[in-house]
Design a protein around this motif. Structure first.
Motif, PDB file in Angstrom:
ATOM      1  N   GLY A 136      -7.768   2.209  -2.109  1.00 37.69           N
ATOM      2  CA  GLY A 136      -6.534   1.614  -1.630  1.00 37.69           C
ATOM      3  C   GLY A 136      -5.305   2.092  -2.376  1.00 37.69           C
ATOM      4  O   GLY A 136      -5.313   3.146  -3.028  1.00 37.69           O
ATOM      5  N   VAL A 137      -4.237   1.279  -2.280  1.00 38.33           N
ATOM      6  CA  VAL A 137      -2.930   1.670  -2.836  1.00 38.33           C
ATOM      7  C   VAL A 137      -2.901   1.635  -4.358  1.00 38.33           C
ATOM      8  O   VAL A 137      -2.038   2.263  -4.983  1.00 38.33           O
ATOM      9  CB  VAL A 137      -1.811   0.766  -2.275  1.00 38.33           C
ATOM     10  N   ALA A 138      -3.806   0.887  -4.969  1.00 36.41           N
ATOM     11  CA  ALA A 138      -3.952   0.851  -6.445  1.00 36.41           C
ATOM     12  C   ALA A 138      -2.627   0.566  -7.146  1.00 36.41           C
ATOM     13  O   ALA A 138      -2.194   1.327  -8.031  1.00 36.41           O
ATOM     14  CB  ALA A 138      -4.565   2.158  -6.950  1.00 36.41           C
ATOM     15  N   SER A 160       0.148  11.830   5.843  1.00 34.63           N
ATOM     16  CA  SER A 160       1.094  10.715   5.774  1.00 34.63           C
ATOM     17  C   SER A 160       1.064  10.138   4.363  1.00 34.63           C
ATOM     18  O   SER A 160       0.026  10.167   3.685  1.00 34.63           O
ATOM     19  CB  SER A 160       0.759   9.639   6.810  1.00 34.63           C
ATOM     20  N   VAL A 161       2.201   9.596   3.901  1.00 33.11           N
ATOM     21  CA  VAL A 161       2.342   9.295   2.468  1.00 33.11           C
ATOM     22  C   VAL A 161       1.870   7.904   2.055  1.00 33.11           C
ATOM     23  O   VAL A 161       1.716   7.642   0.870  1.00 33.11           O
ATOM     24  CB  VAL A 161       3.811   9.481   2.005  1.00 33.11           C
ATOM     25  N   PRO A 208      -3.169   5.917   1.232  1.00 34.30           N
ATOM     26  CA  PRO A 208      -3.423   4.479   1.393  1.00 34.30           C
ATOM     27  C   PRO A 208      -2.182   3.673   1.792  1.00 34.30           C
ATOM     28  O   PRO A 208      -1.066   3.938   1.345  1.00 34.30           O
ATOM     29  CB  PRO A 208      -3.908   4.052   0.000  1.00 34.30           C
ATOM     30  N   ILE A 209      -2.432   2.667   2.650  1.00 32.45           N
ATOM     31  CA  ILE A 209      -1.390   1.750   3.106  1.00 32.45           C
ATOM     32  C   ILE A 209      -1.734   0.332   2.672  1.00 32.45           C
ATOM     33  O   ILE A 209      -2.876   0.029   2.324  1.00 32.45           O
ATOM     34  CB  ILE A 209      -1.237   1.782   4.644  1.00 32.45           C
ATOM     35  N   GLY A 229      -0.012   6.768  -3.378  1.00 32.00           N
ATOM     36  CA  GLY A 229      -0.025   7.767  -2.315  1.00 32.00           C
ATOM     37  C   GLY A 229       0.661   9.083  -2.672  1.00 32.00           C
ATOM     38  O   GLY A 229       0.022  10.145  -2.687  1.00 32.00           O
ATOM     39  N   PRO A 230       1.963   9.067  -2.961  1.00 25.11           N
ATOM     40  CA  PRO A 230       2.638  10.323  -3.313  1.00 25.11           C
ATOM     41  C   PRO A 230       2.036  11.012  -4.534  1.00 25.11           C
ATOM     42  O   PRO A 230       1.986  12.244  -4.597  1.00 25.11           O
ATOM     43  CB  PRO A 230       4.080   9.879  -3.574  1.00 25.11           C
ATOM     44  N   GLU A 231       1.567  10.234  -5.505  1.00 22.31           N
ATOM     45  CA  GLU A 231       0.977  10.829  -6.713  1.00 22.31           C
ATOM     46  C   GLU A 231      -0.272  11.631  -6.371  1.00 22.31           C
ATOM     47  O   GLU A 231      -0.424  12.778  -6.822  1.00 22.31           O
ATOM     48  CB  GLU A 231       0.634   9.733  -7.726  1.00 22.31           C
TER      49      GLU A 231
END
Length: 360
Positions: free
Chosen positions: A301-303, A13-14, A124-125, A21-23
């Motif tokens: 995390g999402v950073a 999951s993205v 990460p979300i 996330g996608p990176e």
């Protein structure tokens, strides 16, 4: 039928696409040979990943499919959950990026339920933003507990250090009331079984931390250790589990201490995760243990602060993927051994026992 063993199908999951996330997904899948080791199935959007590929100048080629059931071995599969363009705003969550994270997670979980994927790896979300959009859980583990009707265990793992936490995402003031003898015994048993089934450790040694400074100093700085934690440890130890403690948390995580044990049980979130993330750093993986499915994620995390800057490191994402595969294979082997374990043959009243035979 071919004798070739099927590759493990890894659903991904993205997360929040305005974060990293996608990176980290793209970077983790950037090696063309990766599909020789497992079958990646990303739950995202072709347009979103095309945009991000151009940003990070990556050449990851996706095989677009409509459902995980259509995934092809040897390809990097992408389930196109949306054909619309995404408005990416690196560094800040939006309603669109949050809803997309929820949709990706739900689609991947449905595929896991349908057994169209074998394991789930979650990018990460942003938990706070997801709750604002109607997501009713403070994290992935709680969501999966509800979907699969079983209590899970937050377990942070690396090659050299494994840390579980008794209480998850709750305010610190609520922690003492959540620490009961029964809850502790249940969690220690669950952790012990996880180490046996998922990590192939036949006789795990578990260190249990105290709640108060210096583990209460004999009751002068709190009595939870004497009244709750120590009695729980004794009861499970009397039943054959190698549990020890309670140990003072402030000095326990020196390598000479924690290396003596296969896992550590902390009383609350930061007590366990702060030293783990410091020591394991980019090699750490968050594992939702105790569930009938396998789910892992990077331990960061999402950073938002580095999103879109090509600074994100995919090491923890790669570790999450290969840890999920390892756990899946370990659990499969464990269940197979149990299914075919040797049992005594009936002797029809004769003295002695015949040789063990496989159970039908």
């Amino acid at each position: 039928m071919s004798s070739k063993q099927a590759l493990v199908k890894v659903g991904i999951s993205v997360g929040d696409f305005n974060g990293i996330g996608p990176e980290i997904i793209l970077k983790a899948l950037s090696d063309k040979s990766i599909a020789e080791f497992y079958t990646p199935i990303v739950f995202g959007s072709g347009k979103l990943f095309t945009f991000q590929k151009n940003i990070f100048k990556l050449q990851t080629n996706f095989h677009y499919i409509n459902s995980a059931a259509e995934a092809v071995e040897g390809k990097i599969n992408l389930v196109n959950i949306s054909k619309e363009s995404s408005n990416v705003t690196f560094g800040a969550p939006t309603s669109e990026s949050t809803k997309f994270a929820i949709d990706s997670l739900e689609a991947a979980t449905s595929a896991l339920e349908a057994k169209d994927i074998d394991v789930l790896v979650t990018a990460p979300i942003n938990k706070d933003e997801m709750i604002k959009e109607g997501f009713s859980h403070p994290g992935h583990t709680g969501y999966l507990e509800e979907r699969f009707k079983k209590k899970g265990l937050m377990f942070l793992v690396s090659e050299d250090l494994k840390v579980a936490v008794l209480t998850h995402h709750i305010p610190l003031r609520q922690v003492p009331e959540q620490i009961t003898k029964e809850q502790l015994k249940t969690t220690i048993k669950q952790l012990n079984q996880t180490l046996i089934e998922d990590f192939q450790i036949p006789r795990p040694k578990i260190a249990v931390l105290g709640l108060n400074p210096h583990s209460g100093d004999g009751g002068t700085i709190g009595t939870e250790e004497l009244e709750v934690i120590q009695p729980a440890i004794k009861e499970v130890a009397d039943n054959g589990i190698l549990a020890f403690g309670p140990f003072p948390a402030d000095s326990f995580f020196q390598p000479s201490n924690h290396s003596k044990y296969d896992a550590v049980l902390a009383m609350y979130h930061d007590q366990g995760l702060t030293p783990f993330k410091t020591l394991a750093y980019e090699k750490g993986v968050n594992y939702s243990a105790g569930l009938p499915i396998v789910r892992t994620s990077p331990d960061h995390g999402v950073a938002y602060d580095i999103a879109g800057k090509d600074l994100a490191d995919a090491t923890s994402m790669n570790e999450a993927i290969f840890t999920a595969i390892k756990i899946y294979n370990n659990r499969k082997e464990y269940n197979n051994l149990r299914e075919h374990r040797l049992v005594p043959r009936k002797t029809n009243g004769r003295e002695g026992m015949d040789e063990d035979l496989p159970r039908n």
